[in-house]
Structures are given as structure tokens and as C-alpha cells.
Scaffold this motif. Structure first.
Motif, PDB file in Angstrom:
ATOM      1  N   ILE A  53     -24.721 -61.730  74.282  1.00  0.00           N
ATOM      2  CA  ILE A  53     -26.147 -61.819  73.962  1.00  0.00           C
ATOM      3  C   ILE A  53     -26.651 -60.444  73.546  1.00  0.00           C
ATOM      4  O   ILE A  53     -26.501 -59.472  74.272  1.00  0.00           O
ATOM      5  N   ASP A  54     -27.250 -60.369  72.357  1.00  0.00           N
ATOM      6  CA  ASP A  54     -27.788 -59.109  71.841  1.00  0.00           C
ATOM      7  C   ASP A  54     -29.280 -58.968  72.115  1.00  0.00           C
ATOM      8  O   ASP A  54     -29.787 -57.871  72.270  1.00  0.00           O
ATOM      9  N   CYS A  55     -29.985 -60.088  72.126  1.00  0.00           N
ATOM     10  CA  CYS A  55     -31.433 -60.082  72.291  1.00  0.00           C
ATOM     11  C   CYS A  55     -31.818 -61.197  73.256  1.00  0.00           C
ATOM     12  O   CYS A  55     -31.387 -62.340  73.091  1.00  0.00           O
ATOM     13  N   TYR A  56     -32.617 -60.858  74.256  1.00  0.00           N
ATOM     14  CA  TYR A  56     -33.033 -61.814  75.278  1.00  0.00           C
ATOM     15  C   TYR A  56     -34.511 -62.148  75.105  1.00  0.00           C
ATOM     16  O   TYR A  56     -35.339 -61.240  75.096  1.00  0.00           O
ATOM     17  N   TYR A  57     -34.835 -63.423  74.962  1.00  0.00           N
ATOM     18  CA  TYR A  57     -36.210 -63.913  74.978  1.00  0.00           C
ATOM     19  C   TYR A  57     -36.375 -64.636  76.307  1.00  0.00           C
ATOM     20  O   TYR A  57     -35.809 -65.717  76.492  1.00  0.00           O
TER      21      TYR A  57
END
Length: 100
Positions: A53-57
């Protein structure tokens, strides 16, 4: 779409029967833009374990639960994140993080 329920694919939605990790690896080899994953703790834990995972929302929903499934489980390593932005709507707040 990842699901435990067997469904027929359409022109716009493709259902697959493979592990999330293998699916992401396969999609990364194809042409196209970013991959958006929306799911619960089980899905997230599999991807965190493989550092995929590169970006967590992360959406905060103001409901206090007596119990539940930990979103990240017991991760083997710390993942350092940087807050990119926040957004509030309908009593919920999105926190968007990227890796440092």
C-alpha cells in the motif's frame, strides 16, 4: 472486484477468484493508472503484510463500537506515514496518508 460471493462479470466490473496480493501484483504489470482498493480489515492486513500500500485513505466514522476487528491487526513492522490531507463530510473525516 474482490468478493467472496461468486458473481458474473460485466463489461465494467470484473470479478476474480484470486488472492488480493496476487491480483495487485498482476495489475501492476499491466498498463493503466493507479489501483484503488476499498475493503475491510482482512483485505488491508493481507496487503500491509506484503508492504503493497502506497497511499492510505482512512475514514473515521463517529460510531463507538464495543468490539470489532482491528484494521491493521498485529503488523510485523512499523510503517511511517505522512498526513497528506483531511476532508470532512456527513459527520465523517477522511485522513489521507502516504508513506514517508
Amino acid at each position: 472486484m474482490l468478493t467472496h460471493i461468486r458473481k458474473e462479470s460485466s463489461d465494467k466490473i470484473h470479478f476474480v477468484n484470486e488472492s488480493p496480493v496476487n491480483l495487485i501484483k498482476r495489475l501492476r504489470e499491466e498498463n493503466g493508472k493507479g489501483i484503488w482498493i476499498c475493503g475491510g480489515a482482512n483485505l488491508i492486513q493481507q496487503l500491509v503484510r506484503e508492504d503493497m500500500i502506497d497511499c492510505y485513505y482512512i475514514t473515521i466514522i463517529p460510531i463507538i463500537l464495543g468490539s470489532g476487528i482491528r484494521l491493521f491487526g498485529n503488523a510485523d513492522q512499523a510503517i511511517k506515514l505522512r498526513l497528506l490531507k483531511t476532508q470532512s463530510y456527513n459527520s465523517m473525516t477522511d485522513l489521507v496518508y502516504i508513506r514517508r
